[in-house]
Scaffold this active site. Structure first.
Site: not given
Ligand code: GLN
Length: 249
Positions: A93, A192
């Site tokens: 992510c 995740h």
């Molecule tokens: N901040 C990034 C987004 O909102 C990644 C989010 C995350 O790692 N869950 O796309």
């Protein structure tokens, strides 16, 4: 044998339980009498990729990505070179986004990445819906399940291979049907969950790539009783399919 894992920014980039990926790798090594060494690399810590067999980086909110980006960019050339020579990596992510060229975040700030993957990510702005939910992918390693929660939309360059195709969920940008990215033994993904406990084949593929790179191609992994892991995988896939049917009516 020993598996040496570098976990980048574990104190900052650890949203939605991505630390579970380390727990799964440790379990799957030690259950086979493979020693497991974990190096935690936080901002300012020394880090030589040549001393490791696998690199992990988890997810984070925009502000957490801004916080580590400068330090990560400084390490970019060494990480890119090591991955170019086959170092396995798993970037999840927010970490995945920063393994691309850049991330234009929710307020339009440009967060630089390290260009392991030929892609960029753009957040459509604070009023846009986030990509949230269960995910099922078709990948070269079979079906992979997980959970996504991201605002950024990721766009692959034409020659950039995806990690998989979306069967259920949004994926990179909710449009092109791709999810994640692959380059050599590096995998980027939005999943995740945490990812590896529910996807034992993916976990073993990363371990095997790392051990064969260090000990030679004849290395193999003894099978483990993955009954609970497979049950968790099938359960997650069933939930994703049931929820998507409910959503589409
Ligand atoms: N901040 C990034 C987004 O909102 C990644 C989010 C995350 O790692 N869950 O796309």
């Amino acid at each position: 044998m020993e598996l040496r894992v570098a976990h980048l920014y574990p104190d900052v980039m650890n949203i939605y339980g991505d630390r579970g990926n380390v727990i799964a790798l440790r379990y799957r090594c030690e259950a086979r009498d493979i020693r497991f060494h974990l190096g935690q690399v936080n901002i300012g810590n020394p880090f030589n990729p040549a001393e490791f067999d696998l690199v992990l980086i988890g997810g984070g909110q925009d502000r957490e990505q801004r916080r580590i980006a400068g330090d990560l960019v400084g390490r970019g050339p060494a990480i890119r070179e090591a991955i170019g020579h086959g170092l396995p990596a798993l970037a999840v992510c927010g970490g995945f986004q920063l393994f691309g060229h850049r991330y234009v975040d929710h307020d339009g700030s440009i967060i630089p990445g390290i260009g392991v993957f030929d892609l960029e990510t753009r957040h459509p702005g604070p009023v846009a819906d986030r990509c949230i939910g269960d995910v099922v992918l078709e990948t070269e390693l079979g079906e992979v399940v997980g959970f996504e929660n991201h605002g950024g939309r990721t766009y692959l360059a034409l020659d950039q291979a995806p990690f998989g195709r979306v069967r259920r969920g949004f994926g990179n940008n909710a449009v092109d049907g791709f999810e994640g990215a692959r380059h050599n033994n590096a995998i980027g993904t939005y999943l995740h969950g945490s990812l590896l406990p529910k996807n034992p084949r993916l976990a073993d593929e990363l371990i095997l790539a790392a051990l064969r790179r260090r000990y030679g191609p004849e290395v193999d992994l003894a099978p483990l009783d993955d009954t609970p892991e497979r049950a968790a995988n099938q359960n997650a896939a069933a939930i994703a399919i049931r929820r998507s049917r409910r959503a589409t009516g």
